[in-house]
Design a protein around this motif. Sequence first.
Motif, PDB file in Angstrom:
ATOM      1  N   GLU A   1       0.835  -1.201   0.000  1.00 58.64           N
ATOM      2  CA  GLU A   1       0.000   0.000   0.000  1.00 58.64           C
ATOM      3  C   GLU A   1       0.868   1.249   0.000  1.00 58.64           C
ATOM      4  OE1 GLU A   1      -2.502  -0.430   3.398  1.00 58.64           O
ATOM      5  OE2 GLU A   1      -3.671  -2.044   2.484  1.00 58.64           O
ATOM      6  N   ARG A   2       1.918   1.231   0.778  1.00 61.33           N
ATOM      7  CA  ARG A   2       2.853   2.360   0.845  1.00 61.33           C
ATOM      8  C   ARG A   2       3.552   2.557  -0.504  1.00 61.33           C
ATOM      9  NH1 ARG A   2       4.192   7.190   2.773  1.00 61.33           N
ATOM     10  NH2 ARG A   2       6.406   7.441   2.660  1.00 61.33           N
TER      11      ARG A   2
ATOM     12  N   ARG B   1       1.061   4.021  -3.009  1.00 59.42           N
ATOM     13  CA  ARG B   1       0.778   5.414  -2.672  1.00 59.42           C
ATOM     14  C   ARG B   1       1.925   6.299  -3.146  1.00 59.42           C
ATOM     15  NH1 ARG B   1       1.135   9.467   1.668  1.00 59.42           N
ATOM     16  NH2 ARG B   1       2.803   8.259   2.562  1.00 59.42           N
ATOM     17  N   SER B   2       3.160   5.862  -2.904  1.00 64.93           N
ATOM     18  CA  SER B   2       4.328   6.621  -3.363  1.00 64.93           C
ATOM     19  C   SER B   2       4.356   6.694  -4.883  1.00 64.93           C
ATOM     20  CB  SER B   2       5.619   5.971  -2.857  1.00 64.93           C
ATOM     21  OG  SER B   2       5.666   5.994  -1.462  1.00 64.93           O
TER      22      SER B   2
ATOM     23  N   LYS C   1       1.864   6.513  -7.004  1.00 64.76           N
ATOM     24  CA  LYS C   1       0.801   7.381  -7.510  1.00 64.76           C
ATOM     25  C   LYS C   1       1.088   8.856  -7.253  1.00 64.76           C
ATOM     26  CE  LYS C   1      -2.719   4.484  -6.075  1.00 64.76           C
ATOM     27  NZ  LYS C   1      -4.103   4.284  -5.641  1.00 64.76           N
ATOM     28  N   THR C   2       1.637   9.185  -6.092  1.00 67.34           N
ATOM     29  CA  THR C   2       1.838  10.595  -5.756  1.00 67.34           C
ATOM     30  C   THR C   2       3.149  11.158  -6.291  1.00 67.34           C
ATOM     31  OG1 THR C   2       2.784  10.034  -3.604  1.00 67.34           O
ATOM     32  CG2 THR C   2       0.421  10.465  -3.687  1.00 67.34           C
TER      33      THR C   2
END
Length: 59
Positions: free
Chosen positions: A4-5, A8-9, A11-12
């Motif tokens: 998940e981390r 998230r990284s 995508k951002t």
Amino acid sequence: APMERFFRSFKTEWMPKECYNNYEEAERDTLKYILQHYNTKRGHSYNNYLSPVVMEAAA
């Protein structure tokens, strides 16, 4: 939690806001993110903010 981390990284920090035009473009960019950025340049908190490549070389 680690995956998940990671996503998230990805995508951002990396993924374009306008998305990809096709699967091949997404695959190529994802590999580039992992091999040329995430593993070599991006610091990770569990490695005292060193990249995985630097941490392995120090071991």
